[in-house]
Design a protein around this motif. Structure first.
Motif, mmCIF file in Angstrom:
data_model
loop_
_atom_site.group_PDB
_atom_site.id
_atom_site.type_symbol
_atom_site.label_atom_id
_atom_site.label_comp_id
_atom_site.label_asym_id
_atom_site.label_seq_id
_atom_site.Cartn_x
_atom_site.Cartn_y
_atom_site.Cartn_z
ATOM 1 N N ALA A 135 3.724 -9.241 -7.787
ATOM 2 C CA ALA A 135 4.022 -7.582 -7.469
ATOM 3 C C ALA A 135 3.162 -7.392 -6.043
ATOM 4 O O ALA A 135 3.771 -6.648 -5.441
ATOM 5 C CB ALA A 135 3.419 -6.922 -8.718
ATOM 6 N N LEU A 136 2.174 -7.710 -6.113
ATOM 7 C CA LEU A 136 1.184 -7.366 -4.780
ATOM 8 C C LEU A 136 1.809 -7.857 -3.669
ATOM 9 O O LEU A 136 1.912 -7.271 -2.579
ATOM 10 C CB LEU A 136 -0.134 -7.750 -4.778
ATOM 11 C CG LEU A 136 -1.037 -7.102 -6.056
ATOM 12 C CD1 LEU A 136 -2.586 -7.762 -6.257
ATOM 13 C CD2 LEU A 136 -1.271 -5.688 -5.710
ATOM 14 N N GLY A 137 2.370 -9.204 -3.750
ATOM 15 C CA GLY A 137 3.170 -9.665 -2.374
ATOM 16 C C GLY A 137 4.322 -8.731 -2.472
ATOM 17 O O GLY A 137 4.763 -8.580 -1.041
ATOM 18 N N LEU A 138 5.193 -8.294 -3.170
ATOM 19 C CA LEU A 138 6.359 -7.402 -2.998
ATOM 20 C C LEU A 138 5.810 -6.221 -2.155
ATOM 21 O O LEU A 138 6.528 -5.497 -1.321
ATOM 22 C CB LEU A 138 7.103 -7.128 -4.239
ATOM 23 C CG LEU A 138 7.617 -8.423 -4.927
ATOM 24 C CD1 LEU A 138 8.177 -7.974 -6.243
ATOM 25 C CD2 LEU A 138 8.863 -8.991 -3.949
ATOM 26 N N LEU A 139 4.744 -5.538 -2.864
ATOM 27 C CA LEU A 139 4.132 -4.292 -2.272
ATOM 28 C C LEU A 139 3.766 -4.615 -0.831
ATOM 29 O O LEU A 139 3.896 -3.803 0.089
ATOM 30 C CB LEU A 139 2.835 -3.597 -2.877
ATOM 31 C CG LEU A 139 3.381 -3.124 -4.394
ATOM 32 C CD1 LEU A 139 1.981 -3.477 -5.522
ATOM 33 C CD2 LEU A 139 3.874 -1.940 -4.222
ATOM 34 N N ASP A 140 3.121 -5.774 -0.550
ATOM 35 C CA ASP A 140 2.652 -6.049 0.896
ATOM 36 C C ASP A 140 3.911 -5.954 1.802
ATOM 37 O O ASP A 140 3.703 -5.500 2.975
ATOM 38 C CB ASP A 140 2.059 -7.446 0.812
ATOM 39 C CG ASP A 140 1.348 -7.444 1.886
ATOM 40 O OD1 ASP A 140 0.553 -6.560 2.195
ATOM 41 O OD2 ASP A 140 1.035 -8.764 2.537
ATOM 42 N N ARG A 141 5.008 -6.449 1.359
ATOM 43 C CA ARG A 141 6.200 -6.702 2.236
ATOM 44 C C ARG A 141 6.994 -5.306 2.371
ATOM 45 O O ARG A 141 7.383 -4.763 3.383
ATOM 46 C CB ARG A 141 7.230 -7.472 1.484
ATOM 47 C CG ARG A 141 6.865 -8.974 1.770
ATOM 48 C CD ARG A 141 8.111 -10.059 1.456
ATOM 49 N NE ARG A 141 8.329 -10.202 0.195
ATOM 50 C CZ ARG A 141 7.688 -11.049 -0.691
ATOM 51 N NH1 ARG A 141 6.630 -11.420 -0.310
ATOM 52 N NH2 ARG A 141 7.994 -11.205 -1.943
ATOM 53 N N LYS A 142 6.703 -4.348 1.451
ATOM 54 C CA LYS A 142 7.277 -3.118 1.538
ATOM 55 C C LYS A 142 6.447 -2.185 2.448
ATOM 56 O O LYS A 142 6.878 -1.157 3.174
ATOM 57 C CB LYS A 142 7.520 -2.296 0.252
ATOM 58 C CG LYS A 142 8.103 -1.006 0.166
ATOM 59 C CD LYS A 142 8.532 -0.425 -1.227
ATOM 60 C CE LYS A 142 9.186 0.903 -1.217
ATOM 61 N NZ LYS A 142 9.483 1.460 -2.436
ATOM 62 N N TYR A 143 5.108 -2.104 2.346
ATOM 63 C CA TYR A 143 4.337 -1.126 3.020
ATOM 64 C C TYR A 143 3.440 -1.924 3.990
ATOM 65 O O TYR A 143 2.547 -2.758 3.751
ATOM 66 C CB TYR A 143 3.300 -0.495 1.882
ATOM 67 C CG TYR A 143 4.184 0.257 0.818
ATOM 68 C CD1 TYR A 143 4.405 1.650 1.216
ATOM 69 C CD2 TYR A 143 4.451 -0.264 -0.401
ATOM 70 C CE1 TYR A 143 5.082 2.436 0.075
ATOM 71 C CE2 TYR A 143 4.965 0.293 -1.315
ATOM 72 C CZ TYR A 143 5.389 1.696 -0.957
ATOM 73 O OH TYR A 143 6.109 2.474 -2.088
ATOM 74 N N GLY A 144 3.738 -1.582 5.390
ATOM 75 C CA GLY A 144 3.067 -2.384 6.444
ATOM 76 C C GLY A 144 1.506 -1.971 6.378
ATOM 77 O O GLY A 144 0.646 -2.957 6.568
ATOM 78 N N GLN A 145 1.001 -0.905 5.651
ATOM 79 C CA GLN A 145 -0.620 -0.892 5.628
ATOM 80 C C GLN A 145 -1.049 -1.232 4.471
ATOM 81 O O GLN A 145 -2.307 -1.216 4.494
ATOM 82 C CB GLN A 145 -0.581 0.884 5.758
ATOM 83 C CG GLN A 145 -0.150 1.477 4.571
ATOM 84 C CD GLN A 145 1.313 2.051 4.870
ATOM 85 O OE1 GLN A 145 2.222 1.230 5.062
ATOM 86 N NE2 GLN A 145 1.760 3.049 4.323
ATOM 87 N N PHE A 146 -0.283 -1.753 3.657
ATOM 88 C CA PHE A 146 -0.825 -2.117 2.381
ATOM 89 C C PHE A 146 -1.530 -3.641 2.615
ATOM 90 O O PHE A 146 -0.770 -4.560 3.231
ATOM 91 C CB PHE A 146 0.138 -2.357 1.304
ATOM 92 C CG PHE A 146 -0.297 -2.668 -0.050
ATOM 93 C CD1 PHE A 146 -0.834 -1.857 -0.939
ATOM 94 C CD2 PHE A 146 -0.200 -4.163 -0.570
ATOM 95 C CE1 PHE A 146 -1.295 -2.227 -2.314
ATOM 96 C CE2 PHE A 146 -0.635 -4.407 -1.940
ATOM 97 C CZ PHE A 146 -1.098 -3.555 -2.526
ATOM 98 N N ASP A 147 -2.644 -3.819 2.447
ATOM 99 C CA ASP A 147 -3.550 -5.091 2.361
ATOM 100 C C ASP A 147 -3.299 -6.299 1.382
ATOM 101 O O ASP A 147 -4.220 -6.079 0.578
ATOM 102 C CB ASP A 147 -4.919 -4.986 3.060
ATOM 103 C CG ASP A 147 -5.467 -6.318 3.595
ATOM 104 O OD1 ASP A 147 -4.972 -7.292 3.434
ATOM 105 O OD2 ASP A 147 -6.573 -6.053 4.155
ATOM 106 N N GLY A 148 -2.262 -6.766 1.181
ATOM 107 C CA GLY A 148 -2.090 -7.726 -0.111
ATOM 108 C C GLY A 148 -3.249 -8.559 -0.293
ATOM 109 O O GLY A 148 -3.534 -8.745 -1.459
#
Length: 162
Positions: A104-117
């Motif tokens: 899930a965190l990997g998917l969020l990291d790909r969607k949001y550039g500012q998210f530091d997975g």
């Protein structure tokens, strides 16, 4: 008009934030804006790790007694031909340290550039997962949703000529 499944998914998944509602201990709605990603029939949304003895986020505490979750994405426009909404409902659960959280965190990291997975994987809190049971969507017209949303007000202000 009601939206078909593919159109609902398309509009919903393009959104950058949505409103997530849980039911509190008194039976009231608790609504918060969240970032998210949809993977098949599961919506994932990260939560912060509580600091200094603070309680878990309210949306997670609410799941202890009522797992029902509703999530809403919408677009209001003064040109009502562009207005639409998509609502999904399902069962919420907390995903702690596990391969599912990592995915899930990997998917969020790909969607949001500012998210530091990678940092979130190490220092972040659990992920809220919603096992989606049903979708419902409506649009004023059958025109496809616009893909270019207006810039947020604070970006428009910065670009004004002096």
């Amino acid at each position: 008009m009601k939206l078909g499944q593919d159109e609902m998914r398309s509009r919903f998944e393009r959104e950058r934030s949505v409103r997530l509602a849980t039911v509190d201990e008194r039976g009231g709605a608790h609504v918060v804006p969240v970032i998210f990603v949809v993977d098949g029939d599961i919506l994932y949304s990260p939560t912060d790790r509580p600091k200094n003895g603070a309680p878990r986020p309210k949306r997670l505490r609410n799941l202890d007694h009522d797992q029902r979750v509703t999530v809403l994405a919408d677009l209001y426009d003064d040109d009502w031909l562009k207005a639409w909404w998509v609502r999904l409902r399902g069962t919420g659960r907390v995903v702690g340290e596990s391969p599912e959280r990592t995915r899930a965190l990997g998917l969020l990291d790909r969607k949001y550039g500012q998210f530091d997975g990678p940092r979130y994987l190490r220092d972040g809190g659990p992920v809220l997962a919603v096992d989606i049971k049903d979708w419902l969507g409506w649009a004023f017209s059958d025109r496809p949703a616009q893909t270019d949303r207006p810039r947020p007000w604070h970006e428009r202000l910065r670009r004004r000529p002096r």
